[in-house]
Enzyme design. Sequence first.
Site, PDB file in Angstrom:
ATOM      1  N   THR A  85      34.830  85.327  29.259  1.00  0.00           N
ATOM      2  CA  THR A  85      33.400  85.544  29.351  1.00  0.00           C
ATOM      3  C   THR A  85      33.028  86.503  28.229  1.00  0.00           C
ATOM      4  OG1 THR A  85      33.273  85.197  31.744  1.00  0.00           O
ATOM      5  CG2 THR A  85      31.665  86.686  30.837  1.00  0.00           C
ATOM      6  N   ARG A 120      31.417  73.720  39.412  1.00  0.00           N
ATOM      7  CA  ARG A 120      31.829  75.063  39.888  1.00  0.00           C
ATOM      8  C   ARG A 120      31.023  76.135  39.157  1.00  0.00           C
ATOM      9  NH1 ARG A 120      33.780  79.889  37.256  1.00  0.00           N
ATOM     10  NH2 ARG A 120      34.884  81.112  38.792  1.00  0.00           N
ATOM     11  N   VAL A 121      30.495  77.077  39.898  1.00  0.00           N
ATOM     12  CA  VAL A 121      29.748  78.189  39.315  1.00  0.00           C
ATOM     13  C   VAL A 121      30.395  79.481  39.799  1.00  0.00           C
ATOM     14  CG1 VAL A 121      27.520  79.378  39.259  1.00  0.00           C
ATOM     15  CG2 VAL A 121      27.600  76.879  39.167  1.00  0.00           C
ATOM     16  N   GLY A 122      30.647  80.397  38.892  1.00  0.00           N
ATOM     17  CA  GLY A 122      31.283  81.664  39.255  1.00  0.00           C
ATOM     18  C   GLY A 122      30.291  82.795  39.398  1.00  0.00           C
ATOM     19  N   ASP A 123      30.747  83.989  39.095  1.00  0.00           N
ATOM     20  CA  ASP A 123      29.927  85.187  39.271  1.00  0.00           C
ATOM     21  C   ASP A 123      28.906  85.409  38.159  1.00  0.00           C
ATOM     22  OD1 ASP A 123      32.206  85.584  37.548  1.00  0.00           O
ATOM     23  OD2 ASP A 123      31.734  87.711  37.510  1.00  0.00           O
ATOM     24  N   THR A 157      33.658  90.527  34.010  1.00  0.00           N
ATOM     25  CA  THR A 157      34.483  89.397  33.574  1.00  0.00           C
ATOM     26  C   THR A 157      35.742  89.338  34.418  1.00  0.00           C
ATOM     27  OG1 THR A 157      35.803  88.474  31.793  1.00  0.00           O
ATOM     28  CG2 THR A 157      35.438  90.853  31.694  1.00  0.00           C
ATOM     29  N   GLY A 158      36.148  88.132  34.756  1.00  0.00           N
ATOM     30  CA  GLY A 158      37.353  87.981  35.560  1.00  0.00           C
ATOM     31  C   GLY A 158      37.219  86.784  36.480  1.00  0.00           C
TER      32      GLY A 158
HETATM   33  N1  ASP Z   1      33.855  85.408  35.494  1.00  0.00           N
HETATM   34  C1  ASP Z   1      34.002  84.127  34.849  1.00  0.00           C
HETATM   35  C2  ASP Z   1      33.943  83.057  35.887  1.00  0.00           C
HETATM   36  O1  ASP Z   1      34.553  83.197  36.928  1.00  0.00           O
HETATM   37  C3  ASP Z   1      35.257  83.992  34.065  1.00  0.00           C
HETATM   38  C4  ASP Z   1      35.692  85.210  33.291  1.00  0.00           C
HETATM   39  O2  ASP Z   1      34.984  86.183  33.194  1.00  0.00           O
HETATM   40  O3  ASP Z   1      36.791  85.182  32.728  1.00  0.00           O
HETATM   41  O4  ASP Z   1      33.325  82.041  35.643  1.00  0.00           O
END
Ligand code: ASP
Length: 294
Positions: free
Chosen positions: A164, A192-195, A214-215
């Site tokens: 990210t 799929r949608v993340g944070d 990020t993560g």
């Molecule tokens: N947070 C991002 C997600 O889960 C990925 C990332 O930050 O590495 O989509």
Amino acid sequence: MPHPHVIALHGGAGVHPTRDYREVEGHLGALVRDCEAQLADGASAIDVVEHAVAAMEASGLYVAGRGSAPNDRGEVECDAAIMDGARMRAGGVCAAVGLVHPIRAARAVLEHTPHVLIAGAGARRLAEEQGLAFVTDSAAHYRLPVGVEAEELLQLDSGLAHGTVGAVALDQQGRLAAATSTGGLLGKRAGRVGDTPITGIGNWADGDIAVSCTGIGEAFIYAGGARDIAARIAYGGANLDESCAAMLAEVARQQGDGGVIAVDRSGAVTMAFNSPGMKRAVAGAGRQPFVGIR
Ligand code: ASP
């Protein structure tokens, strides 16, 4: 007296122990100086974080924008969010296909709609209305970001298969802003949608603090993410370092890892991570610019 302006950037959690990140270091170093100069000239925090994230999206060096990799259906879907702490207004897009700059579409949601998050085809339509740029040739546009090999697209547990970009800033008028953009998890399930695009989880700014995460997005959602950090300070009396560490400890408890960058209204900055490295940089009034990878 102007506020002590500051900009912090991240280029994603997760670093391969043996890969060469000199190009990333050079890019982050030049970009953080450019952003610092804009803030020193009086630019607004919201404009500078948008500029920073757009530059990282365009570089193809990170898992965002041009560096995003396809999902399990072979399509690149991007998520992004931006928030202006001074106005307490945010915008985000998710599962958006074909946008050169997802962060500019997120800004369009903030500026031109009463909404906070617009998905898929709706995000595309808004981007068209606003005359934003579209990807015309996917094969030529997208590239694997630094540190990611093609075989890792199929290894979701490798700890590298995500990334990210993000920026947080305090401007001379004391306004805080945050922006975050991602290609998500490489090889993720379509839709799929993340944070990242969820205001309050992957991205947040108010009158006191700006945060970009990020993560592993699912773990950040369970842990409460950016707004949890803000709440630990506002209601719990924790300081910036303590509140970031506590939220990341909860991410770890949720079987995830990652990092955060955060700045408060005094200009204090935290860049914390429990992942193997986080590409990051900071610069500001009276501060020696810093770039770190591991
Ligand atoms: N947070 C991002 C997600 O889960 C990925 C990332 O930050 O590495 O989509």
